[in-house]
Each structure stands twice: as C-alpha cells, then as structure tokens.
Design a protein around this motif. Structure first.
Motif, PDB file in Angstrom:
ATOM      1  N   ALA A  45       5.309   4.736  18.313  1.00  0.00           N
ATOM      2  CA  ALA A  45       5.572   4.041  17.046  1.00  0.00           C
ATOM      3  C   ALA A  45       4.859   2.681  17.016  1.00  0.00           C
ATOM      4  N   GLU A  46       4.849   2.072  15.857  1.00  0.00           N
ATOM      5  CA  GLU A  46       4.205   0.759  15.678  1.00  0.00           C
ATOM      6  C   GLU A  46       4.935  -0.299  16.509  1.00  0.00           C
ATOM      7  N   PRO A  47       4.207  -1.096  17.285  1.00  0.00           N
ATOM      8  CA  PRO A  47       4.869  -2.118  18.109  1.00  0.00           C
ATOM      9  C   PRO A  47       5.593  -3.164  17.269  1.00  0.00           C
ATOM     10  N   VAL A  48       6.684  -3.675  17.826  1.00  0.00           N
ATOM     11  CA  VAL A  48       7.477  -4.705  17.163  1.00  0.00           C
ATOM     12  C   VAL A  48       7.592  -5.901  18.098  1.00  0.00           C
ATOM     13  N   ALA A  49       8.211  -6.950  17.602  1.00  0.00           N
ATOM     14  CA  ALA A  49       8.450  -8.131  18.431  1.00  0.00           C
ATOM     15  C   ALA A  49       9.519  -7.825  19.480  1.00  0.00           C
ATOM     16  N   LEU A  50       9.465  -8.544  20.578  1.00  0.00           N
ATOM     17  CA  LEU A  50      10.437  -8.366  21.647  1.00  0.00           C
ATOM     18  C   LEU A  50      11.838  -8.690  21.142  1.00  0.00           C
ATOM     19  N   PRO A  51      12.810  -7.765  21.299  1.00  0.00           N
ATOM     20  CA  PRO A  51      14.179  -8.056  20.850  1.00  0.00           C
ATOM     21  C   PRO A  51      14.786  -9.227  21.619  1.00  0.00           C
ATOM     22  N   ALA A  52      15.691  -9.933  20.962  1.00  0.00           N
ATOM     23  CA  ALA A  52      16.338 -11.072  21.609  1.00  0.00           C
ATOM     24  C   ALA A  52      17.191 -10.635  22.794  1.00  0.00           C
ATOM     25  N   ALA A  53      17.850  -9.493  22.646  1.00  0.00           N
ATOM     26  CA  ALA A  53      18.712  -8.989  23.727  1.00  0.00           C
ATOM     27  C   ALA A  53      18.470  -7.493  23.866  1.00  0.00           C
ATOM     28  N   PRO A  54      17.431  -7.090  24.583  1.00  0.00           N
ATOM     29  CA  PRO A  54      17.115  -5.662  24.694  1.00  0.00           C
ATOM     30  C   PRO A  54      18.264  -4.865  25.298  1.00  0.00           C
ATOM     31  N   ASP A  55      18.511  -3.708  24.703  1.00  0.00           N
ATOM     32  CA  ASP A  55      19.585  -2.836  25.164  1.00  0.00           C
ATOM     33  C   ASP A  55      18.989  -1.648  25.916  1.00  0.00           C
ATOM     34  N   PRO A  56      19.455  -1.372  27.138  1.00  0.00           N
ATOM     35  CA  PRO A  56      18.865  -0.290  27.927  1.00  0.00           C
ATOM     36  C   PRO A  56      18.922   1.077  27.262  1.00  0.00           C
ATOM     37  N   ARG A  57      19.903   1.296  26.380  1.00  0.00           N
ATOM     38  CA  ARG A  57      19.999   2.599  25.710  1.00  0.00           C
ATOM     39  C   ARG A  57      19.254   2.587  24.382  1.00  0.00           C
TER      40      ARG A  57
END
Length: 224
Positions: A45-57
């Motif tokens: 998919a199209e890349p997005v900005a890094l999430p503030a709090a990435p969730d492992p799931r």
C-alpha cells in the motif's frame, strides 16, 4: 453377510474421517491464501507517516516513509538468503526528524562485508513496520557482547541501541546504500502447507479404501 459388516463399517468410517480431514485442509488453504493476499496488499500500500504509537497488531506490515539520520552503531543478525547464502542483517538506530529513535533493518551484507564501512547520516527511508517472530525452540540465545544475533528480539535490540522497540524494515533508502541489499518484508516466511496436508489426507483415504476393498475381497474368498 455378517462377516462383511465389520470390515465394511470400518472401511466407510475410516474413509469418511480421512476425506473430511482433507476437505478441512482445502478450506484452510482457501483461508490462508486470502490472508496472504490481504497481507501482500497491506505491504504494497501507499506509505504513510510513522504512527505516534505503533501497535504490533494493527500496524504490522504498515508501509511507512520517514526522513531522519542513520546512526553508526550496528547490530549483526545472522541470516541466510537463497541467492546470496549466509550473511548478516544490518540493524541500526534511526533518528527521525521529530527526534524519535527506531530500529532500522537496512538489509543484507555477506559475511565478508560484515565489518565494512557503510553510509550513514541523513536519509529518506521507505519500508514496513514489523514485529518479527524469528525465534523458535532451536534458536540460540543472542550474544550482544560479541554483537552476534540469531533473532531480531526487539526489546533486547532496543536496549542495546537505546531506541524504541519498533522496527522499520527498509524497502528503499534515498540515497541508496552501496553494499547493502534490502530484505523487505514479504509473505515468504508465513507457512502455507495446507495443500500438502490435503493431498496427504486424500491419499490416505485412497489407500484406506483400497485396503478395505482388499479385506472385503479376502473375506469373500474365505466364504466361498
């Protein structure tokens, strides 16, 4: 006729169970193929900005584009590829423009290039967030003292490099890094053996039917 009832019942029951197991594996195969197709779509998919709090799931395989600075420290993770043979993944700290420090899996170098100098500094990275499951019961323990790693254990790596336990696996670096071959996230490491299992169960069912038929034939011969 009574002598035929036992073998006939056993033959039919055994074949029914084996065929049912084969059908179940075909259903599992369809489920796994749909799951893999969904994962591949998420990866591409199209890349997005890094999430503030990435969730492992929720954020596993999430495509991300980020700009920042690659640090000079490296962790060396033993890996083998089909085309290049044995070598090492290079994992480094990556400090984003916002000041966050992540783990960056830059890709593969052959064994003889483990100690070579590599380009660091400012870079734009496109890749995927990943929480790999490299460890099995047979995987040796990592040796951080000698910088020899057998699995990408994110908590342990983050402690070694003073980063968040978040891994960004490189698909592309801009500018490119000479001497490093990216090993992007894909679905090749996700097992899908359901077709082989289905063939096995159906094959056993065929053998069971043949053996049951032979038993009935032998029984009929003894009664004549």
């Amino acid at each position: 006729m009574r002598r035929f009832i036992g073998p006939l019942v056993i033959g039919i029951a055994g074949a029914a169970v084996l065929i049912a197991l084969g059908v179940w594996q075909v259903q599992r195969l369809q489920w796994k193929e749909a799951l893999l197709a969904d994962i591949e779509a998420r990866i591409a998919a199209e890349p997005v900005a890094l999430p503030a709090a990435p969730d492992p799931r929720a954020d596993r395989y999430l495509p991300v584009r980020a700009e920042g600075v690659i640090g000079a420290e490296e962790l060396h993770v033993l890996v083998s590829t089909k085309t290049e043979g044995a070598g090492f993944r290079i994992v480094t700290p990556f400090e984003t423009e916002g000041g966050r420090r992540l783990l960056l899996d830059r890709g593969f170098v052959p064994d003889e290039a483990k100690g070579a100098e590599r380009r660091t500094g400012p870079v734009a990275v496109t890749g995927n967030l990943h929480w790999p499951d490299d460890r099995s019961s047979a995987t040796p323990e990592n040796d951080p003292g000698d910088n020899f790693w057998f699995a990408r254990d994110l908590d342990q790596m983050a402690a070694a490099l003073n980063t968040e336990p978040v891994l960004l696996v490189v698909r592309q670096e801009d500018p490119p890094a000479p001497g490093i071959m990216p090993l992007p996230v894909d679905t090749s490491g996700i097992p899908n053996d359901h077709l082989e299992y289905a063939v096995t169960w159906f094959g056993l069912a065929a053998v069971w039917v043949a053996m049951s038929g032979y038993l009935l034939w032998r029984t009929a011969r003894r009664t004549t």
